[in-house]
Design a protein around this motif. Structure first.
Motif, PDB file in Angstrom:
ATOM      1  N   LYS A  28     -47.053 -23.352 -12.883  1.00  0.00           N
ATOM      2  CA  LYS A  28     -46.522 -23.731 -14.204  1.00  0.00           C
ATOM      3  C   LYS A  28     -45.612 -22.626 -14.680  1.00  0.00           C
ATOM      4  O   LYS A  28     -46.014 -21.444 -14.726  1.00  0.00           O
ATOM      5  N   CYS A  41     -40.671 -21.862 -23.231  1.00  0.00           N
ATOM      6  CA  CYS A  41     -40.586 -22.736 -22.040  1.00  0.00           C
ATOM      7  C   CYS A  41     -41.364 -24.007 -22.289  1.00  0.00           C
ATOM      8  O   CYS A  41     -42.464 -23.970 -22.859  1.00  0.00           O
ATOM      9  N   GLU A  42     -40.828 -25.131 -21.815  1.00  0.00           N
ATOM     10  CA  GLU A  42     -41.544 -26.389 -21.950  1.00  0.00           C
ATOM     11  C   GLU A  42     -42.808 -26.340 -21.091  1.00  0.00           C
ATOM     12  O   GLU A  42     -42.844 -25.790 -19.998  1.00  0.00           O
ATOM     13  N   LEU A  64     -43.205 -28.032 -17.157  1.00  0.00           N
ATOM     14  CA  LEU A  64     -42.311 -27.699 -16.030  1.00  0.00           C
ATOM     15  C   LEU A  64     -43.074 -26.982 -14.919  1.00  0.00           C
ATOM     16  O   LEU A  64     -43.812 -26.033 -15.180  1.00  0.00           O
ATOM     17  N   SER A  65     -42.893 -27.476 -13.686  1.00  0.00           N
ATOM     18  CA  SER A  65     -43.542 -26.833 -12.534  1.00  0.00           C
ATOM     19  C   SER A  65     -42.492 -26.394 -11.531  1.00  0.00           C
ATOM     20  O   SER A  65     -41.521 -27.113 -11.266  1.00  0.00           O
ATOM     21  N   ALA A  94     -35.892 -28.639 -19.468  1.00  0.00           N
ATOM     22  CA  ALA A  94     -35.682 -29.337 -18.188  1.00  0.00           C
ATOM     23  C   ALA A  94     -34.249 -29.808 -18.110  1.00  0.00           C
ATOM     24  O   ALA A  94     -33.642 -30.153 -19.128  1.00  0.00           O
ATOM     25  N   GLU A  96     -33.718 -29.517 -11.978  1.00  0.00           N
ATOM     26  CA  GLU A  96     -33.909 -28.082 -11.981  1.00  0.00           C
ATOM     27  C   GLU A  96     -34.180 -27.574 -13.393  1.00  0.00           C
ATOM     28  O   GLU A  96     -33.850 -28.243 -14.373  1.00  0.00           O
ATOM     29  N   ALA A  97     -34.788 -26.383 -13.388  1.00  0.00           N
ATOM     30  CA  ALA A  97     -35.046 -25.737 -14.678  1.00  0.00           C
ATOM     31  C   ALA A  97     -33.954 -24.729 -14.948  1.00  0.00           C
ATOM     32  O   ALA A  97     -33.588 -23.968 -14.053  1.00  0.00           O
ATOM     33  N   LEU A 108     -37.048 -27.706  -9.818  1.00  0.00           N
ATOM     34  CA  LEU A 108     -38.335 -28.134 -10.293  1.00  0.00           C
ATOM     35  C   LEU A 108     -39.013 -28.951  -9.223  1.00  0.00           C
ATOM     36  O   LEU A 108     -38.375 -29.443  -8.296  1.00  0.00           O
ATOM     37  N   GLN A 165     -41.881 -32.206  -8.742  1.00  0.00           N
ATOM     38  CA  GLN A 165     -42.752 -33.179  -9.377  1.00  0.00           C
ATOM     39  C   GLN A 165     -44.135 -33.031  -8.790  1.00  0.00           C
ATOM     40  O   GLN A 165     -44.295 -32.673  -7.630  1.00  0.00           O
TER      41      GLN A 165
END
Lengths: 992, 64
Positions: free
Chosen positions: A834, A861-862, A865-866, A901, A905-906, A975, A977
């Motif tokens: 995370k 940071c959200e 997001l992983s 996001a 990608e982040a 990122l 999923q």
């Protein structure tokens, strides 16, 4: 003086025993091998050319034909003058392809079983008069010395003795491909005896008969007709014809071919023989005129053919006639032994074996023994055939006459030899047609008159009268017409017929310098399969021995599997079998049992290797543009091999073509073990690695992690296709793969990262001490109060507070330990994480430092997001960025971390409002060791490490800054999923 | 047989030698030296000279 038959018999047998002893001593190396290999020994062994004809008959020849007798040796001189272009090529051919006779050579070039058969039969018939001549000379010489008619059994006894010695000299081993050093030394010894004997008789003639050189000159002055008799026949006799005949005989007579080529131990001796052998012949013939004149002076009762013996009988000593007799025995026995061995090899390879193997339904259990016994039987048959011919002929033929008949026969092979060496267009049809016609003409013009003259035939045929050439010398007539018919048909039929593929290949092999790459792939997979196939014809023992011999010759292992090496093995087996049973049978057996795969294509590696080997061979001989191109080729090859990158080139069939030095260092596999190996069979892990890379669409793979022998290594791989414009457009081309070994670089990077991490911890040390000190102070104070506290509620509350403070210390210590963990490249642990949690942990760490306490780090940071990556390394990234941001900020400022996001990608931004970075430094901040801080305050590795780690994770980092405004660092990281976490996109790990 | 550069070097010596041998042995010059007035050892001297030239051609510096 008269000698007893018994004395001569004992002397003769003793001499032959001595010869055998010398041969045996040479083979057992009691006589040092350097003696057998010495050029002088080789030169003397060629003296087998001088038979009884030379020893006895030259004087008779000089009597009737004057100096024409010298042509028999002058022609040899001209032939040996041409050693580099005539004899050396034949020697190379014989050695390369293990050809053991002239019939083998012709069968090799003019590919047809009838070739070997015809040559062998004609040679047998043509040489029989020559063999009978030797028997006649020995029996006649005994008659001269004993003054009695020779018993009929004497010739038979001489033949039996020679059969025994021929078998002992040259038929103790199965194969004629093995050199007989003993035979060479023995024949050389016999030539020395001939020289000494003739020299001795010549000296007797000059000093014993004429009283010296002046005496002889005075005699010549009194007898001018003697010189006239020598010179006049040169003007009017068949001088040129005899020159031509002896030119051909010099290397085409079976015994000459055998000693010059088959028994040649060292090739370097042939150039010495080019002048040494003519010198020996000159010395042999220097005594002939004085012996002839001494005979005229003394008038012995013998014919001029035996003046060598006759004049010695007028003296009083016994040793000179004995020596002269032994010289004659030497001349005859050497000729018969060697000639018979040579003819026996021909008969075995081209008469006996083809018939025997064709008719045999089962493989032989011991073919070596059979070959040995057949060879021995043939020796006996040939000598007895010569004896039979001797019995049939009347004694009214001179020695020279019989010899010249054989010379004309042997001259029929001259067109074929010239075609073999100089005319690739010659075909087997032309050779067989020409030879058959020449042989027929020889029979009509030479053999038939001989048999008529001996009373064996009465045909009344007189070819010379028919064509109106009655006045022409019979030898000149027969030579001209037989060679004319032969040559005409040879050329005409060759031009009129087409060459087969086999003939084209054979012509190229004989030309040798034409670079013809090998063709074809063997169907068998291993030497073991070769052996199993050969067993079906030649039996288990021979198949095993021949395959093993070929493996030893080529220094190959039993587990060899490379197609190019198996093809070389097949060729070697064929050559070795050729030495044993002739090229025809060897080719038949190999083509039948060790077949080529008709569908497989010749490997490029094979062709390259062949071309390189040929160019290495011819390096010293190339000139002009060819030499320049070869130098350029070597230069380019050197570049490839010295390149610090591993280079592996694959051919169209995906076999390894190039494997340079760097590849050997990287892989531990030598080029010798891998060139020609198909990629499918390359040893692991390299086979799997390269196959996988070849099959992917990617042209480049970066930082590929590979486990090799328990150790992790990193490589960059690059590949490019090689277009071969000479091939069909739809044909697959080759491929070149470059491999960079990054292992050392990665290790260094990891150590730098670790150092930077430790440096960060060092910078945090003061803050850490303060952070741990505060709770410790609280714990100490609470513990102190507990000592005196009795209220259970207060005690319980104090205990809770102590536990909170201990927990706080534990968190700080755990965070530090986790952060300081080495994180060597092999320890990397890629996993989903995370982003927000990672950033939060980085913020906690940074707050431990002095600067970190004074600046507020806000994590925006959200939550969902992983990322997929190495948590430790990403933590290092955020720690470094936040540390730099805090250092640049003023107390009370804020540092924000945002990560909205953005599709796949982040986009992570670390924003500070600090002093900013001057524009002239912004391009350098990612350089290792570049820092704006004071010494001891920063290593200059923080941002370079950030850059490297982000790149490893498939992301990018950019920086914007303005002096007095602040700095924004942007990271883009892919990122992941949740449902894709288990699929490994990105880096793969290969394990052994 | 080798062609090309090697034979061109060898022919430097072989061709002149062969021509000389043919001149000695198979030309009208042969009839000149084979005269009654020539000494008996003349053919041997010429033969020895030819042998000497062959030896020199094979062992001269730079011979292949």
């Amino acid at each position: 003086m008269i000698f007893e038959l018994g004395y001569l018999f004992i002397v003769g047998v003793a001499y032959l025993l001595l010869l055998f002893l010398i041969a045996y001593a040479a083979e057992r190396e009691w006589i040092p091998p350097r003696v057998a290999r010495h050029p002088a020994t080789y030169v003397l062994s060629l003296g087998v050319y001088a038979t009884s004809w030379s020893y006895y008959g030259s004087v008779g020849f000089a009597q009737t034909q004057g100096y024409n007798f010298l042509t028999i040796y002058l022609g040899v001189t001209v032939a040996f003058l041409l050693t580099p272009v005539l004899l050396m090529p034949i020697l190379r051919l014989v050695r390369d392809y293990q050809l053991t006779s002239l019939a083998d050579v012709f069968a090799f070039r003019y590919r047809n079983r009838a070739t070997g058969l015809l040559v062998t039969l004609f040679m047998l018939v043509g040489i029989l008069p020559y063999i009978s001549l030797q028997i006649r000379a020995v029996t006649e010489s005994i008659r001269v010395l004993t003054q009695e008619a020779t018993p009929a059994m004497l010739g038979f006894g001489f033949c039996v003795t020679l059969i025994l010695f021929a078998i002992l000299f040259g038929a103790r081993h199965a194969s004629s491909r093995e050199k007989h050093e003993g035979l060479v030394v023995a024949i050389a010894f016999e030539s020395a005896i001939k020289l000494i004997a003739l020299g001795g008789v010549g000296l007797f003639a000059v000093f014993g008969v004429f009283g010296g050189v002046h005496g002889m000159d005075a005699w010549l002055a009194r007898h001018p007709e003697a010189l006239h008799a020598l010179y006049e026949p040169v003007q009017n006799g068949p001088w040129t014809t005899l020159l031509l005949l002896s030119f051909a005989a010099a290397f085409l007579l079976p015994r000459q071919f055998h000693m010059t080529f088959t028994e040649n131990i060292e090739a370097r001796t042939l150039p010495v023989a080019s002048w040494g052998f003519p010198l020996v012949l000159l010395l042999l013939n220097l005594a002939i005129p004085p012996i002839l004149w001494a005979g005229h002076e003394l008038q012995p009762t013998t014919s001029p053919d035996y003046y060598v013996l006759g004049i010695t009988l007028t003296g009083s000593s016994v040793w000179l006639p004995t020596l002269a007799f032994l010289g004659g025995v030497s001349a005859a026995s050497a000729m018969m032994i060697v000639e018979t061995l040579a003819l026996a090899a021909m008969c075995l390879n081209h008469l006996i074996l083809p018939a025997s193997l064709r008719n045999s339904e089962r493989p032989y259990t011991n073919l070596y023994q059979r070959l040995l016994w057949w060879r021995r039987v043939l020796i006996a048959v040939i000598i007895f055939a010569g004896y039979g011919f001797y019995l049939l002929l009347q004694a009214n033929q001179g020695l020279v006459q019989l010899g010249l008949i054989s010379f004309v026969a042997v001259a029929q092979f001259l067109p074929g030899v010239l075609g073999l060496l100089f005319w690739p267009r010659a075909t087997r049809v032309g050779f067989i047609g020409g030879l058959a016609a020449g042989a027929l003409t020889w029979m009509l013009t030479m053999l038939l008159p001989l048999l008529e003259h001996s009373g064996l035939l009465h045909t009344g045929l007189d070819i010379q009268s028919w064509v109106g050439a009655r006045n022409q010398h019979p030898i000149a007539f027969a030579t001209f017409w037989s060679l004319a018919v032969n040559g005409f048909l040879f050329v005409g039929l060759s031009l009129a017929s087409r060459r087969t593929t086999e003939e084209v290949e054979a012509a190229r092999a004989c030309a040798r310098d034409t670079v013809t790459p090998p063709r074809g792939v063997v169907a068998a997979d291993s030497p073991q399969q070769f052996q199993e196939q050969l067993e079906r014809i030649v039996g288990t023992q021979m198949a095993h021995k021949e395959v093993q011999q070929a493996l030893d010759d080529l220094q190959m292992r039993q587990d060899e599997r490379r197609p190019s090496e198996l093809r070389r093995l097949r060729e070697r087996i064929e050559r070795n079998l050729s030495g044993l049973m002739g090229p025809d049978l060897a080719r038949m057996i190999v083509n039948d049992r060790l077949q080529m795969d008709p569908k497989a294509r010749t490997a490029l590696a094979d062709t390259m290797r062949f071309v390189e080997e040929r160019l290495e061979d011819s390096n010293m001989r190339l000139q002009g543009l060819a030499a320049e191109l070869d130098a350029l080729r070597r230069y380019h090859r050197q570049i490839l091999h010295e390149l610090p990158l591993g280079v592996c080139s694959l051919g169209p069939d995906r076999e390894v073509v190039i494997w340079n030095q760097a590849m050997r260092i990287i892989s531990g596999i030598t080029s010798r073990d891998v060139i020609g190996v198909p990629l499918a069979r390359l040893q692991e892990p390299w086979g799997g690695l390269l196959r996988g890379f070849v099959q992917t669409r990617d042209q480049h793979l970066y930082k590929l992690q590979v486990g090799i022998h328990g150790r992790t290594r990193w490589f960059n791989l690059h590949k490019a296709a090689i277009d071969d414009r000479s091939r069909a457009t739809d044909a697959r081309g080759g491929l070149v793969i470059l491999i960079e070994d990054l292992t050392d670089l990665q290790t260094l990077e990891a150590e730098l990262t670790h150092s930077e991490r430790l440096a960060s911890i060092g910078r945090l040390a003061a803050g850490v001490a303060h952070e741990i000190g505060n709770p410790l102070t609280g714990i100490a104070s609470l513990a102190q109060n507990l000592e005196y506290e009795s209220d259970p509620a207060v005690i319980q509350e104090s205990i809770l507070l102590i536990q909170q403070q201990i927990g706080r210390i534990g968190d700080i210590v755990r965070t530090l330990v986790t952060f300081s963990h080495g994180g060597m490249p092999s320890d990397r642990n890629m996993a989903p994480l995370k982003l927000r949690d990672c950033v939060e942990e980085a913020v906690r760490l940074v707050r431990l430092s002095h600067a970190g306490k004074q600046v507020a780090c806000l994590n925006h940071c959200e939550a969902g997001l992983s990322l997929y990556g190495d948590r430790q390394r990403l933590l290092q990234v955020f720690v470094n960025l936040l540390t730099n941001a805090c250092d640049a900020s003023r107390p009370g400022d804020t540092v924000e971390i945002r990560a909205p996001a953005n599709g796949q990608e982040a986009l992570i931004e670390v924003i500070d409002h600090g002093v900013g970075i001057p524009s002239e430094w912004q391009d350098r901040v990612f350089e290792p060791f570049f820092t704006t801080k004071q010494p001891g305050e920063g290593t200059g590795l923080g941002l370079p490490l950030v850059y490297s780690i982000v790149q490893d994770h498939g992301g990018t980092v950019t920086l914007e800054s303005a002096v007095g405004v602040g700095t924004r660092v942007q990271l883009r990281l892919p990122l992941v999923q949740e449902e894709l976490v288990k699929e490994g996109a990105g880096h793969r790990v290969a394990e052994t | 047989m080798s062609h090309g550069p090697e034979i061109s070097r060898q022919s430097d010596a072989i061709v002149p030698l062969l021509l000389f041998a043919l001149f000695l042995l198979a030309s009208p010059f042969t009839l000149m030296w084979a005269a009654d007035t020539s000494p008996w050892y003349l053919p041997y001297m010429l033969w020895l000279a030819l042998i000497g030239l062959i030896a020199w051609a094979n062992h001269r510096p730079g011979a292949p």
